[in-house]
Motif scaffolding. Structure first.
Motif, PDB file in Angstrom:
ATOM      1  N   ALA A  46       0.826  -1.211   0.000  1.00 25.15           N
ATOM      2  CA  ALA A  46       0.000   0.000   0.000  1.00 25.15           C
ATOM      3  C   ALA A  46       0.860   1.261   0.000  1.00 25.15           C
ATOM      4  O   ALA A  46       0.579   2.222  -0.723  1.00 25.15           O
ATOM      5  CB  ALA A  46      -0.933  -0.006   1.208  1.00 25.15           C
ATOM      6  N   ARG A  47       1.932   1.252   0.803  1.00 22.99           N
ATOM      7  CA  ARG A  47       2.787   2.446   0.919  1.00 22.99           C
ATOM      8  C   ARG A  47       3.467   2.809  -0.397  1.00 22.99           C
ATOM      9  O   ARG A  47       3.787   3.983  -0.626  1.00 22.99           O
ATOM     10  CB  ARG A  47       3.842   2.230   2.004  1.00 22.99           C
ATOM     11  N   ASN A  50       0.078   4.580  -2.549  1.00 24.65           N
ATOM     12  CA  ASN A  50      -1.116   4.870  -1.757  1.00 24.65           C
ATOM     13  C   ASN A  50      -2.235   5.508  -2.571  1.00 24.65           C
ATOM     14  O   ASN A  50      -3.398   5.111  -2.474  1.00 24.65           O
ATOM     15  CB  ASN A  50      -0.751   5.798  -0.592  1.00 24.65           C
ATOM     16  N   ASN A  51      -1.882   6.496  -3.372  1.00 23.04           N
ATOM     17  CA  ASN A  51      -2.899   7.221  -4.135  1.00 23.04           C
ATOM     18  C   ASN A  51      -3.572   6.308  -5.160  1.00 23.04           C
ATOM     19  O   ASN A  51      -4.795   6.338  -5.341  1.00 23.04           O
ATOM     20  CB  ASN A  51      -2.278   8.420  -4.842  1.00 23.04           C
ATOM     21  N   TRP A  53      -3.933   2.996  -5.058  1.00 20.39           N
ATOM     22  CA  TRP A  53      -4.840   2.032  -4.430  1.00 20.39           C
ATOM     23  C   TRP A  53      -6.087   2.714  -3.902  1.00 20.39           C
ATOM     24  O   TRP A  53      -7.200   2.168  -4.000  1.00 20.39           O
ATOM     25  CB  TRP A  53      -4.120   1.289  -3.304  1.00 20.39           C
ATOM     26  N   HIS A  54      -5.930   3.909  -3.349  1.00 23.01           N
ATOM     27  CA  HIS A  54      -7.094   4.655  -2.852  1.00 23.01           C
ATOM     28  C   HIS A  54      -8.089   4.927  -3.980  1.00 23.01           C
ATOM     29  O   HIS A  54      -9.303   4.716  -3.826  1.00 23.01           O
ATOM     30  CB  HIS A  54      -6.645   5.969  -2.211  1.00 23.01           C
TER      31      HIS A  54
END
Length: 238
Positions: A46-47, A50-51, A53-54
């Motif tokens: 995720a890190r 992040n954007n 996956w969001h």
């Protein structure tokens, strides 16, 4: 309210169109849930993005909402659960044993399938119509959100600073209840009409896992290279 259906072929097309919306709503919601679960289990993946996956998770849930609101729409001439159920109520002859046999004549199991009583139960049908109408509390909230911040954005409420999701909240649990209700109802009548039910599992549902594997390998390789660089630097100092 409703529309005229002239023959079995039209009813079958309506069933397929409505089922596609309901299945799509389920598929995208499941993918939304799968991604959240996977990312919680692998925060290092995720890190890295992040954007991305969001936005991906958000897209899945918004598409699920769009498909489900279309399934519970209330517009008189549109295809949705309520109008379809009313069409079934208005055309009971399409569910007769004779109609079923003609419709399914190419099916080698038509004789055994036709043994089951296929006329929809009137009381159940009327109850299902109510469950898909704006008189139902959850459907009313879903339609309010759809009409004011989904298909349309209310100028009045936006100007007043009203957050519609706070004024008329629909929890994830509520949304899942509506999802499950839609599938239960479509299956109740699709099995009667054409002895068919629909899967909400799509081929490739877990394809994103290959991305997770690739990112984890990259991170592992980066760590190996980093450790090697540090070791080399410390050796040079000595």
């Amino acid at each position: 309210m409703g529309f005229k259906i002239n023959n079995d072929e039209e009813m079958d097309r309506l069933l397929t169109g409505l089922a596609n919306d309901i299945v799509d709503a389920h598929v995208h919601y499941k993918m939304h849930d799968d991604l959240i679960t996977a990312l919680q289990a692998a925060p290092e993946v995720a890190r890295e993005s992040n954007n991305f996956w969001h936005m991906t998770i958000s897209a899945h849930v918004k598409l699920s909402q769009a498909m489900l609101t279309r399934a519970y729409d209330q517009e008189h001439q549109s295809l949705h659960l309520k109008s379809w159920l009313i069409a079934i109520r208005d055309n009971p002859d399409m569910f007769s044993a004779a109609s079923f046999r003609e419709r399914m004549k190419e099916n080698p199991y038509v004789d055994s399938l036709a043994e089951d009583y296929r006329i929809p139960d009137r009381a159940q049908l009327e109850a299902d119509i109510v469950l898909c109408s704006s008189s139902d509390p959850l459907v009313r909230i879903l339609m309010y959100q759809r009409n004011n911040c989904g298909a349309h954005l209310s100028a009045k409420l936006t100007a007043a600073g009203v957050k519609i999701s706070d004024q008329f909240p629909l929890t994830y649990a509520d949304f899942k209840r509506l999802l499950e209700r839609s599938l239960t109802i479509i299956h109740r009548y699709s099995t009667l009409f054409v002895a068919t039910s629909y899967s909400t599992n799509v081929v490739g549902r877990k394809d994103f896992e290959t991305v997770f594997v690739a990112v984890k390998r990259m991170l592992e390789q980066n760590q190996v290279e980093k450790d090697a660089f540090i070791a080399k630097a410390m050796k040079a100092e000595n």
